[in-house]
Design a protein around this motif. Structure first.
Motif, short mmCIF file in Angstrom:
data_model
loop_
_atom_site.label_atom_id
_atom_site.label_comp_id
_atom_site.label_asym_id
_atom_site.label_seq_id
_atom_site.Cartn_x
_atom_site.Cartn_y
_atom_site.Cartn_z
N VAL A 105 12.28 -12.85 -35.96
CA VAL A 105 11.29 -11.84 -36.35
C VAL A 105 11.68 -11.16 -37.66
N LEU A 106 12.96 -10.84 -37.82
CA LEU A 106 13.39 -10.06 -38.97
C LEU A 106 13.69 -10.88 -40.21
N LEU A 107 13.95 -12.18 -40.06
CA LEU A 107 14.30 -13.00 -41.22
C LEU A 107 13.22 -13.00 -42.31
N PRO A 108 11.94 -13.21 -41.98
CA PRO A 108 10.92 -13.16 -43.06
C PRO A 108 10.84 -11.80 -43.73
N ARG A 114 21.19 -13.65 -22.06
CA ARG A 114 20.11 -12.74 -22.46
C ARG A 114 20.36 -12.13 -23.84
N ALA A 115 21.62 -11.77 -24.09
CA ALA A 115 21.95 -11.19 -25.39
C ALA A 115 21.75 -12.21 -26.50
N ALA A 116 22.14 -13.47 -26.24
CA ALA A 116 21.97 -14.52 -27.25
C ALA A 116 20.49 -14.76 -27.53
N ILE A 117 19.68 -14.78 -26.48
CA ILE A 117 18.23 -14.98 -26.65
C ILE A 117 17.63 -13.82 -27.44
N PHE A 118 18.07 -12.61 -27.12
CA PHE A 118 17.55 -11.42 -27.82
C PHE A 118 17.90 -11.48 -29.30
N VAL A 119 19.15 -11.83 -29.60
CA VAL A 119 19.57 -11.91 -31.00
C VAL A 119 18.80 -13.00 -31.73
N LEU A 120 18.57 -14.12 -31.06
CA LEU A 120 17.81 -15.21 -31.68
C LEU A 120 16.39 -14.78 -31.99
N ILE A 121 15.74 -14.15 -31.03
CA ILE A 121 14.36 -13.69 -31.25
C ILE A 121 14.32 -12.64 -32.36
#
Length: 276
Positions: free
Chosen positions: A22-25, A11-18
């Motif tokens: 979202v934040l990269l752009p 869950r933590a890995a999925i959260f970090v990925l999402i």
């Protein structure tokens, strides 16, 4: 490692990925606003190697970006306030008054249908209307257009909030001598305040970011909105990517600050309207 730990790590890995997606752009836009065009187009660095504020300075000194922001704020605030006033009255009427053959329901559905219609379908009629009224390239033309679109949204949103308010409260106020409008103003409207705030938030975001009608109805900095003015940075030969990034950061700030200030009202309003 226990299954619970594996599930937590997943869950933590999925959260970090999402979060990264979202934040990269956003990070890229903010970082590019402090770079030069050469560093953006040629070096493509992950962060500014040479920090510069020239992009922000150039927006206000050469690109008249202050006018674009003022135009956006004026058109957004005035049109949303007018739409909330008219939309609240319309939503209250649909929620409280019953017509033959359930026409009030059909009216609400018709307003929702108007909202679903793609804006580009009515772009030319709206342009011709504003041309005949001599309201092209004016604040008033934008305000009228945005108010007309926001009213349908406000009626659709506010109707469900007014339906949740018990009619007995208004009837008791009218027994005490209040008129229907006074009962609406003193009883129904304050109780529907969270819904009014939620409606205003969505209307502000949609109106502030609107581009299509601003592109068609404005042509000079005296009326161009922020999205329309930012588009002028795209030239026929080249594009000022650094200034566009700076414009994106400045244009996003009012909405971000507004959302942070009213996020409590947004959650409360949406929760209130979700209870049927």
């Amino acid at each position: 490692m226990t299954p619970n730990w594996k599930l937590s790590l997943t869950r933590a890995a999925i959260f970090v990925l999402i979060l990264g997606v979202v934040l990269l752009p956003i990070y890229w836009m903010v970082a590019a606003s402090f770079k030069s065009n050469a560093e953006i187009t040629q070096d493509a660095t992950l962060y500014p190697h040479v920090w510069t504020f020239d992009n922000y300075i150039r927006l206000f000194s050469e690109k008249e970006f202050a006018n674009y922001l003022v135009n956006s704020l004026v058109a957004t605030v005035v049109s949303v306030v007018l739409a909330l006033i008219a939309g609240s009255l319309g939503a209250y009427a649909i929620a409280r008054f019953h017509l033959k053959y359930r026409l009030e329901r059909k009216i609400g559905l018709s307003l929702l249908t108007l909202r679903i219609v793609p804006p580009v379908v009515i772009l030319i009629p709206v342009y011709l209307l504003m041309l005949s009224l001599k309201l092209l390239d004016t604040w008033l033309g934008l305000i009228i257009t945005y108010t007309a679109f926001n009213i349908t949204f406000c009626v659709w949103m506010m109707e469900s909030f007014f339906r949740e308010i018990p009619v007995d409260l208004e009837e008791a106020a009218m027994v005490d001598g209040d008129s229907r409008f006074t009962a609406f103003r003193r009883i129904a409207l304050p109780l529907a305040a969270p819904g009014l705030a939620a409606t205003a938030i969505f209307a502000v975001i949609v109106t502030f970011n609107e581009f299509l009608f601003a592109l068609a109805l404005t042509a000079t900095p005296r009326a161009m909105t922020m999205p329309r003015g930012t588009a002028t940075l795209i030239g026929r030969i080249d594009t000022d990517w650094a200034s566009m990034s700076a414009a994106g950061v400045l244009g996003a700030l009012p909405i971000v600050v507004f959302a942070l200030l009213v996020q409590r009202h947004l959650v409360r309003g949406l929760t209130m309207g979700a209870v049927k």
